[in-house]
Structures are given as C-alpha cells and as structure tokens.
Design a protein around this motif. Structure first.
Motif, PDB file in Angstrom:
ATOM      1  N   LEU A  15       0.843  -1.193   0.000  1.00  0.00           N
ATOM      2  CA  LEU A  15       0.000   0.000   0.000  1.00  0.00           C
ATOM      3  C   LEU A  15       0.881   1.247   0.000  1.00  0.00           C
ATOM      4  N   ARG A  35      -7.099   2.992  -1.608  1.00  0.00           N
ATOM      5  CA  ARG A  35      -7.038   1.777  -0.787  1.00  0.00           C
ATOM      6  C   ARG A  35      -6.974   0.562  -1.694  1.00  0.00           C
ATOM      7  N   THR A  71      -8.850   7.804   3.124  1.00  0.00           N
ATOM      8  CA  THR A  71      -9.472   6.514   3.372  1.00  0.00           C
ATOM      9  C   THR A  71      -8.482   5.577   4.049  1.00  0.00           C
ATOM     10  N   LYS A  72      -9.007   4.584   4.718  1.00  0.00           N
ATOM     11  CA  LYS A  72      -8.172   3.559   5.336  1.00  0.00           C
ATOM     12  C   LYS A  72      -8.254   2.306   4.491  1.00  0.00           C
ATOM     13  N   SER A  73      -7.190   1.523   4.547  1.00  0.00           N
ATOM     14  CA  SER A  73      -7.137   0.289   3.784  1.00  0.00           C
ATOM     15  C   SER A  73      -6.789  -0.856   4.727  1.00  0.00           C
TER      16      SER A  73
END
Length: 86
Positions: A15, A35, A71-73
C-alpha cells in the motif's frame, strides 16, 4: 501507476508503494485517498482491486482526488496477478 503495477506483475506490492506513486502522480496527499482490496488465495494475499476516492463535481483528476476524504485500507500488501500486465 500502470508502470508500478506492470513492474510488479506476479510479485508483491505494498500500500505504501501505491500511495507514494499516487502522491508523485497527483500531488501530496493523493495516496491517502487510495485503498487496496485483497483476498486470500491459499497461503497468499492477492490484490484484487484498487479504490480511488474522488470528490463530486468536475475538474482535473488531481483536483477530484485531493477533494476526497482520506481513506483507510485493511489490505497493506499483496501479490499482483501473475502473467503479463497491460
């Protein structure tokens, strides 16, 4: 971005690498709007998707990306599809 994934075809990608590529291509902070989606395949984690957050409206892609919320991944690393990319 295509070169990043093409260069990693069949190999691992993180990532952090993807986010750094987005920052380089679309400006600082762009990577925070990306993400990865991954799925387990046997003992491997495979990247099956990439989501790019975009703000509503019109304009250059860099503007739409920077206007989106970070955003979170849950996926932080996986292997890309084997074979030839592109």
């Amino acid at each position: 971005m295509p070169l990043l994934f093409a260069g990693k075809a069949g190999g691992a990608i993180t990532l952090a690498e993807v986010r750094a590529a987005f920052d380089a291509a679309f400006g600082p902070g762009a990577g925070e709007r990306v993400r990865l989606t991954c799925r387990k395949a046997g003992d491997r984690t495979v990247v099956i998707g990439l989501t790019i957050g975009l703000a509503a409206g019109e304009g250059p892609l860099s503007q739409l990306i920077s206007g989106a919320s970070p955003t979170k991944s849950r996926c932080t690393e996986g292997v890309t599809g084997a074979g030839q990319a592109g």
